[in-house]
Design a protein around this motif. Sequence first.
Motif, PDB file in Angstrom:
ATOM      1  N   GLY A   1       0.054  10.962   8.528  1.00  0.00           N
ATOM      2  CA  GLY A   1       0.374  11.194   7.127  1.00  0.00           C
ATOM      3  C   GLY A   1       1.781  11.676   6.919  1.00  0.00           C
ATOM      4  N   HIS A   2       2.512  11.935   8.010  1.00  0.00           N
ATOM      5  CA  HIS A   2       3.889  12.438   7.908  1.00  0.00           C
ATOM      6  C   HIS A   2       4.917  11.468   8.458  1.00  0.00           C
ATOM      7  CE1 HIS A   2       2.311  16.357   6.793  1.00  0.00           C
ATOM      8  NE2 HIS A   2       1.482  16.312   7.840  1.00  0.00           N
ATOM      9  N   CYS A   3       4.485  10.462   9.194  1.00  0.00           N
ATOM     10  CA  CYS A   3       5.433   9.530   9.817  1.00  0.00           C
ATOM     11  C   CYS A   3       4.809   8.143   9.860  1.00  0.00           C
ATOM     12  CB  CYS A   3       5.811  10.004  11.225  1.00  0.00           C
ATOM     13  SG  CYS A   3       7.052   8.970  12.034  1.00  0.00           S
ATOM     14  N   PHE A   4       5.502   7.180   9.317  1.00  0.00           N
ATOM     15  CA  PHE A   4       5.038   5.801   9.291  1.00  0.00           C
ATOM     16  C   PHE A   4       5.622   5.078  10.501  1.00  0.00           C
ATOM     17  CE2 PHE A   4       4.910   1.381   7.939  1.00  0.00           C
ATOM     18  CZ  PHE A   4       3.675   1.287   7.329  1.00  0.00           C
ATOM     19  N   VAL A   5       4.762   4.634  11.414  1.00  0.00           N
ATOM     20  CA  VAL A   5       5.199   3.957  12.634  1.00  0.00           C
ATOM     21  C   VAL A   5       5.257   2.459  12.333  1.00  0.00           C
ATOM     22  CG1 VAL A   5       4.760   3.543  15.075  1.00  0.00           C
ATOM     23  CG2 VAL A   5       4.125   5.746  14.026  1.00  0.00           C
TER      24      VAL A   5
ATOM     25  N   ALA B   1       0.847  -1.196   0.000  1.00  0.00           N
ATOM     26  CA  ALA B   1       0.000   0.000   0.000  1.00  0.00           C
ATOM     27  C   ALA B   1       0.878   1.240   0.000  1.00  0.00           C
ATOM     28  CB  ALA B   1      -0.907  -0.016   1.223  1.00  0.00           C
ATOM     29  N   ASP B   2       0.221   2.400  -0.065  1.00  0.00           N
ATOM     30  CA  ASP B   2       0.916   3.685  -0.074  1.00  0.00           C
ATOM     31  C   ASP B   2       1.170   4.110   1.371  1.00  0.00           C
ATOM     32  OD1 ASP B   2       1.979   6.132  -0.506  1.00  0.00           O
ATOM     33  OD2 ASP B   2       0.230   6.968  -1.573  1.00  0.00           O
ATOM     34  N   ALA B   3       2.439   4.101   1.769  1.00  0.00           N
ATOM     35  CA  ALA B   3       2.793   4.425   3.151  1.00  0.00           C
ATOM     36  C   ALA B   3       2.686   5.908   3.450  1.00  0.00           C
ATOM     37  CB  ALA B   3       4.210   3.945   3.452  1.00  0.00           C
ATOM     38  N   THR B   4       2.540   6.755   2.430  1.00  0.00           N
ATOM     39  CA  THR B   4       2.471   8.198   2.664  1.00  0.00           C
ATOM     40  C   THR B   4       1.058   8.664   3.005  1.00  0.00           C
ATOM     41  OG1 THR B   4       2.092   8.657   0.311  1.00  0.00           O
ATOM     42  CG2 THR B   4       4.381   8.527   1.057  1.00  0.00           C
ATOM     43  N   LEU B   5       0.055   7.792   2.843  1.00  0.00           N
ATOM     44  CA  LEU B   5      -1.331   8.187   3.126  1.00  0.00           C
ATOM     45  C   LEU B   5      -1.633   8.014   4.607  1.00  0.00           C
ATOM     46  CD1 LEU B   5      -3.210   6.585   0.086  1.00  0.00           C
ATOM     47  CD2 LEU B   5      -2.386   8.941   0.354  1.00  0.00           C
ATOM     48  N   ALA B   6      -2.341   8.972   5.183  1.00  0.00           N
ATOM     49  CA  ALA B   6      -2.722   8.906   6.598  1.00  0.00           C
ATOM     50  C   ALA B   6      -3.787   7.830   6.782  1.00  0.00           C
ATOM     51  CB  ALA B   6      -3.240  10.259   7.070  1.00  0.00           C
ATOM     52  N   SER B   7      -3.547   6.940   7.763  1.00  0.00           N
ATOM     53  CA  SER B   7      -4.506   5.875   8.033  1.00  0.00           C
ATOM     54  C   SER B   7      -4.222   5.290   9.401  1.00  0.00           C
ATOM     55  CB  SER B   7      -4.418   4.783   6.953  1.00  0.00           C
ATOM     56  OG  SER B   7      -5.239   3.683   7.287  1.00  0.00           O
ATOM     57  N   GLU B   8      -5.277   4.989  10.144  1.00  0.00           N
ATOM     58  CA  GLU B   8      -5.137   4.344  11.431  1.00  0.00           C
ATOM     59  C   GLU B   8      -5.062   2.822  11.293  1.00  0.00           C
ATOM     60  OE1 GLU B   8      -4.567   5.529  14.288  1.00  0.00           O
ATOM     61  OE2 GLU B   8      -4.873   7.676  13.976  1.00  0.00           O
TER      62      GLU B   8
END
Length: 626
Positions: free
Chosen positions: A317-321, A247-254
């Motif tokens: 949307g700015h940091c992938f944990v 998937a797109d890691a830059t998109l904000a998602s919970e």
Amino acid sequence: MEEEIRAEFQNSGFSIGGASSEDAAQILSTLLTYCINYKMSPADLVSNWEVYYLNRQLDGLKLESSYLDGFLSHLQNEVKERIIKEEANLHIYSSNDVDMLLSNSHADEVAFHDTPGSKQEKPPEESSNSELTPLTSDRPSSSRVAKTNADRITPFATRVNKFTQQYVLNADNAVSVPSKNAEITEDEVIRRIQPSQRCSLQVQRSQPEPGCRFMYDRMEDRFNYLEDRIRKSASLFSASGFCGQPADATLASEEKMFAVGTVACDGEGHLNEKSILLQGSVQHSRGQRVRLDLKDLDHFSLFPGQVVGIEGHNPSGHCFVASKLIDSIPVSVDAQLPSAKKQAIDNESNQNSDAGTLSRALSSVIAAGPYTTTDNLLFEPLQELLSYACRKQPQLLILMGPFIDSDHPDIKKGTVDQSFHDIFHFEILRKIQDFTQYLGNTVRVILIPSVRDAHHDFVFPQPAFDLNFPEDITHQITCLANPCLFSSNEIHFGCCTVDILKQLSGEEISRKPPVGKPADRIGRLASHILKQQSYYPLYPSAAGVPLDFSLAKEALEISSAPDVLLLPSDLAPFVKVLSLGEGSDDQKRFICVNPGRLAKGIGGGTFVELYYNEGIDKTNASIIRI
């Protein structure tokens, strides 16, 4: 008797010659004097000459007057050692002692005896009568510094640390390694030097081809290379079934998602935990980058250019944990060696051997340049290596560059009076050809270049040497590209002469694994090569590496893990058994070899002797210091 001497030399394939017939007569007269003074028959004289000829690796089969002084010194040493064996504590004075005293080098010899490296000398009765085995341990020092003419003494001959055979232990190695300074029994030596069966040789990959165009790569080539690596890895992750669709890691998602991309740094400095970025493919994230947060991971090992699969979420949307990191690209189900591109080096091996009867056993000697010390261009370490190989008679001799090291002081200063190609042909290839002719067709030699070779193309991937050998040894000497993939006796070798281990060591950041798991940093770096399925996974490339992306796509790819991975490096030499899995028994195991450098500074370095027998569990390896 002079005619008998001439006839004995001719029967052995040697001729006595000079500029004129008078010179030949003078040489015969001198040889007659040697026979009389040392009470030798013409046959004994010729036998001693053959020993001297092989040790000095002289060119041609003609005995010239310039060789007589050195031959006389050899005869004196033979007689002296024979008398010392018969009468202990007796010193026979010779011209060597006179030259030493006249040159006022007696004090130097005393200092030499007092050095720690020569305190453990063998008893006189154990010293060798023949110089065919120059790697014997701790030879008496007087034979090292004594020469007939002072102007013939090379800087190497007066060094404290002369080449001696040693065995180095690596506690981390799972292969069998002899103990340090181990004694080799006479029966074992005799068993090893029995004529061996000729090994097979097939080339799976050796690209690019000699004469290829390079230095023409474009920005498009660089983009396509990186994009193809991410796309291919993403498809392999999906096909494995253990991960979800990328998937797109830059998109904000919970929600938890799975992303694939390359590790990058947000600045020009070294990578650290605060500067790690994940760059996705154009297909999944339009090539955009997102910052990675690895605080929830108990261990990781990352470097720029590494392709990874990461599971986690991006709430802002700015940091992938990240909650899970996979640094090993899955192997394709149909991944296999490119059999369609296999090139059999010898037709007779294919005709005479069936796949069911071919034994996976191979004796090999592996070395990497430089092959000469920094104070001269005499290539004495190479001579010692070939002398050792003459005694052990391996089936395969693998020589990796640099052969003409661009970092050598004389090469950098431009003080040599020969072209680089002439040095390579006369000082290296001629010695290798003599070695193959001496051992016959039971030995094969593989030459692999380095980007540090001053006489070869400065590009990586690097084409093989384009050499023309005589027809009688063409099937014995094979030139391969850097990197390359080949097999011998169904044992697969992968090789890359660029010092990727040292470069990864300077760029990698890691978090230590949980307590209880041993930390092996060098093994971890070597495993990255196969986990990333690339001989050079680092991006951007290190300074001094002329990486050409227009040639890199197929040449750098590792489609299947080899049995033996050769990674010469300036780091400490090692032989390690590594696994691509996390302690699982069904994971692929392989042997990683760093033979070190054959020459280090003004002294000798190391090489590796490897006996592969059916599988890794029965394989023996020795790191030998000269």
